[in-house]
Scaffold this motif. Structure first.
Motif, PDB file in Angstrom:
ATOM      1  N   VAL A 142      -0.299  -2.780   3.256  1.00  0.00           N
ATOM      2  CA  VAL A 142       0.346  -2.538   4.550  1.00  0.00           C
ATOM      3  C   VAL A 142      -0.543  -1.640   5.417  1.00  0.00           C
ATOM      4  O   VAL A 142      -0.778  -1.917   6.603  1.00  0.00           O
ATOM      5  CB  VAL A 142       1.745  -1.894   4.364  1.00  0.00           C
ATOM      6  CG1 VAL A 142       2.405  -1.688   5.715  1.00  0.00           C
ATOM      7  CG2 VAL A 142       2.612  -2.757   3.462  1.00  0.00           C
ATOM      8  N   GLY A 143      -1.075  -0.564   4.799  1.00  0.00           N
ATOM      9  CA  GLY A 143      -1.960   0.332   5.551  1.00  0.00           C
ATOM     10  C   GLY A 143      -3.170  -0.418   6.072  1.00  0.00           C
ATOM     11  O   GLY A 143      -3.541  -0.285   7.247  1.00  0.00           O
ATOM     12  N   GLN A 197     -11.186   7.296   0.930  1.00  0.00           N
ATOM     13  CA  GLN A 197     -11.421   6.082   0.135  1.00  0.00           C
ATOM     14  C   GLN A 197     -10.627   4.900   0.675  1.00  0.00           C
ATOM     15  O   GLN A 197     -11.099   3.758   0.655  1.00  0.00           O
ATOM     16  CB  GLN A 197     -11.085   6.331  -1.347  1.00  0.00           C
ATOM     17  CG  GLN A 197     -12.068   7.255  -2.043  1.00  0.00           C
ATOM     18  CD  GLN A 197     -13.538   6.834  -1.816  1.00  0.00           C
ATOM     19  OE1 GLN A 197     -13.887   5.658  -1.930  1.00  0.00           O
ATOM     20  NE2 GLN A 197     -14.383   7.795  -1.471  1.00  0.00           N
ATOM     21  N   PHE A 223       6.365   1.071  -0.346  1.00  0.00           N
ATOM     22  CA  PHE A 223       5.548  -0.060   0.119  1.00  0.00           C
ATOM     23  C   PHE A 223       4.050   0.224   0.063  1.00  0.00           C
ATOM     24  O   PHE A 223       3.247  -0.577   0.542  1.00  0.00           O
ATOM     25  CB  PHE A 223       5.955  -0.440   1.556  1.00  0.00           C
ATOM     26  CG  PHE A 223       7.299  -1.110   1.625  1.00  0.00           C
ATOM     27  CD1 PHE A 223       7.415  -2.491   1.512  1.00  0.00           C
ATOM     28  CD2 PHE A 223       8.454  -0.354   1.779  1.00  0.00           C
ATOM     29  CE1 PHE A 223       8.652  -3.105   1.562  1.00  0.00           C
ATOM     30  CE2 PHE A 223       9.697  -0.964   1.836  1.00  0.00           C
ATOM     31  CZ  PHE A 223       9.805  -2.344   1.720  1.00  0.00           C
TER      32      PHE A 223
HETATM   33  C1  LIG Z   1      -3.081   6.316   2.848  1.00  0.00           C
HETATM   34  C2  LIG Z   1      -2.106   5.190   3.153  1.00  0.00           C
HETATM   35  C3  LIG Z   1      -1.952   5.014   4.669  1.00  0.00           C
HETATM   36  C4  LIG Z   1      -2.671   3.878   2.532  1.00  0.00           C
HETATM   37  O1  LIG Z   1      -1.797   2.801   2.847  1.00  0.00           O
HETATM   38  P1  LIG Z   1      -1.434   1.704   1.750  1.00  0.00           P
HETATM   39  O2  LIG Z   1      -0.613   0.656   2.407  1.00  0.00           O
HETATM   40  O3  LIG Z   1      -0.865   2.368   0.546  1.00  0.00           O
HETATM   41  O4  LIG Z   1      -2.888   1.163   1.371  1.00  0.00           O
HETATM   42  P2  LIG Z   1      -3.317  -0.377   1.140  1.00  0.00           P
HETATM   43  O5  LIG Z   1      -2.430  -0.984   0.130  1.00  0.00           O
HETATM   44  O6  LIG Z   1      -3.452  -1.068   2.451  1.00  0.00           O
HETATM   45  O7  LIG Z   1      -4.760  -0.130   0.497  1.00  0.00           O
HETATM   46  C5  LIG Z   1      -5.945  -0.799   0.917  1.00  0.00           C
HETATM   47  C6  LIG Z   1      -7.006  -0.494  -0.122  1.00  0.00           C
HETATM   48  O8  LIG Z   1      -7.232   0.930  -0.177  1.00  0.00           O
HETATM   49  C7  LIG Z   1      -6.978   1.425  -1.492  1.00  0.00           C
HETATM   50  N1  LIG Z   1      -6.313   2.724  -1.365  1.00  0.00           N
HETATM   51  C8  LIG Z   1      -5.134   3.003  -0.777  1.00  0.00           C
HETATM   52  N2  LIG Z   1      -4.870   4.321  -0.835  1.00  0.00           N
HETATM   53  C9  LIG Z   1      -5.908   4.884  -1.468  1.00  0.00           C
HETATM   54  C10 LIG Z   1      -6.221   6.221  -1.840  1.00  0.00           C
HETATM   55  N3  LIG Z   1      -5.388   7.233  -1.567  1.00  0.00           N
HETATM   56  N4  LIG Z   1      -7.384   6.453  -2.508  1.00  0.00           N
HETATM   57  C11 LIG Z   1      -8.233   5.418  -2.815  1.00  0.00           C
HETATM   58  N5  LIG Z   1      -7.980   4.123  -2.467  1.00  0.00           N
HETATM   59  C12 LIG Z   1      -6.837   3.867  -1.814  1.00  0.00           C
HETATM   60  C13 LIG Z   1      -6.077   0.400  -2.140  1.00  0.00           C
HETATM   61  O9  LIG Z   1      -6.199   0.429  -3.554  1.00  0.00           O
HETATM   62  C14 LIG Z   1      -6.597  -0.886  -1.532  1.00  0.00           C
HETATM   63  O10 LIG Z   1      -7.784  -1.274  -2.213  1.00  0.00           O
HETATM   64  P3  LIG Z   1      -8.113  -2.843  -2.518  1.00  0.00           P
HETATM   65  O11 LIG Z   1      -8.373  -3.446  -1.157  1.00  0.00           O
HETATM   66  O12 LIG Z   1      -9.307  -2.797  -3.388  1.00  0.00           O
HETATM   67  O13 LIG Z   1      -6.883  -3.389  -3.150  1.00  0.00           O
HETATM   68  C15 LIG Z   1      -0.710   5.436   2.492  1.00  0.00           C
HETATM   69  O14 LIG Z   1      -0.900   5.670   1.110  1.00  0.00           O
HETATM   70  C16 LIG Z   1       0.062   6.604   3.081  1.00  0.00           C
HETATM   71  O15 LIG Z   1       0.839   6.426   4.010  1.00  0.00           O
HETATM   72  N6  LIG Z   1      -0.140   7.824   2.520  1.00  0.00           N
HETATM   73  C17 LIG Z   1       0.611   9.011   2.930  1.00  0.00           C
HETATM   74  C18 LIG Z   1       0.250   9.465   4.321  1.00  0.00           C
HETATM   75  C19 LIG Z   1      -1.230   9.628   4.516  1.00  0.00           C
HETATM   76  O16 LIG Z   1      -1.933  10.248   3.720  1.00  0.00           O
HETATM   77  N7  LIG Z   1      -1.735   9.039   5.610  1.00  0.00           N
HETATM   78  C20 LIG Z   1      -3.154   9.045   5.964  1.00  0.00           C
HETATM   79  C21 LIG Z   1      -3.317   9.778   7.231  1.00  0.00           C
HETATM   80  S1  LIG Z   1      -4.920   9.424   7.941  1.00  0.00           S
END
Ligand SMILES: CC(C)(COP(=O)(O)OP(=O)(O)OC[C@H]1O[C@@H](n2cnc3c(N)ncnc32)[C@H](O)[C@@H]1OP(=O)(O)O)[C@@H](O)C(=O)NCCC(=O)NCCS
Length: 152
Positions: A81-82, A109, A76
């Motif tokens: 979602v994040g 980012q 997802f």
């Molecule tokens: C990091 C995380 C929470 C992001 O959640 P997600 O649901 O995939 O992110 P979203 O779809 O809401 O992204 C929102 C925006 O951020 C960007 N984005 C998401 N992850 C990114 C990353 N790793 N690097 C750069 N940009 C990113 C998306 O492209 C999106 O950009 P847009 O608004 O221009 O389309 C998720 O990838 C995750 O659970 N990762 C593994 C655990 C982790 O690292 N958690 C963080 C702990 S603080």
């Protein structure tokens, strides 16, 4: 997609989500005990009763809260979602009248896309570091600090 406060029956799914990414060294592991104790801080993303994302808003002081343990199931990810969960935490902080929300993260980012800005970790108050003492990485924190100031 429903963003809602976590319930006790969500803890096993939240634990699995966090453990999955902690095993990849992407976030800090959490024991079930610590999740039960901080249940009220957690919100989840729910699709048809299935928890596919989770995170918590932890209050540090009268003007500061921290987003912790944010994790979205791989299937997802990149579907906003994040971002949705972060917005839910920001709305919660406004309701609580807490004007600043920060995170310590490897995903700067992503947070910048959510309206946060980078800050030097040293600019965070000492209270933040007191809580870090239980982290296995302490005192060699390699995460980046991001913060968002809220208008209300
Ligand atoms: C990091 C995380 C929470 C992001 O959640 P997600 O649901 O995939 O992110 P979203 O779809 O809401 O992204 C929102 C925006 O951020 C960007 N984005 C998401 N992850 C990114 C990353 N790793 N690097 C750069 N940009 C990113 C998306 O492209 C999106 O950009 P847009 O608004 O221009 O389309 C998720 O990838 C995750 O659970 N990762 C593994 C655990 C982790 O690292 N958690 C963080 C702990 S603080």
């Amino acid at each position: 997609m429903l963003f809602r406060k976590a319930k006790i029956s969500d803890i096993e799914s939240i634990h699995q989500l966090i453990t999955h990414f902690a095993d990849k060294d992407l976030m800090l592991a959490r024991s079930r005990s610590s999740l039960y104790e901080s249940l009220r801080e957690f919100s989840v993303a729910d699709v048809g009763g299935r928890v596919i994302g989770a995170g918590s808003l932890h209050i540090i002081w009268d003007d500061l809260a921290e987003i912790r343990s944010l994790a979205i199931e791989e299937e997802f990810q990149n579907q906003n979602v994040g971002h949705g969960l972060v917005d839910a935490f920001l709305a919660e902080a406004v309701d609580l009248e807490i004007p600043r929300v920060f995170a310590l993260t490897y995903q700067a980012q992503f947070f910048i896309k959510c309206g946060f800005k980078l800050i030097a970790k040293e600019d965070l108050p000492q209270k933040v570091w007191k809580e870090c003492i239980n982290c296995p990485k302490f005192p060699n924190c390699d995460e980046v600090a991001v913060i968002k100031e809220l208008d209300f």
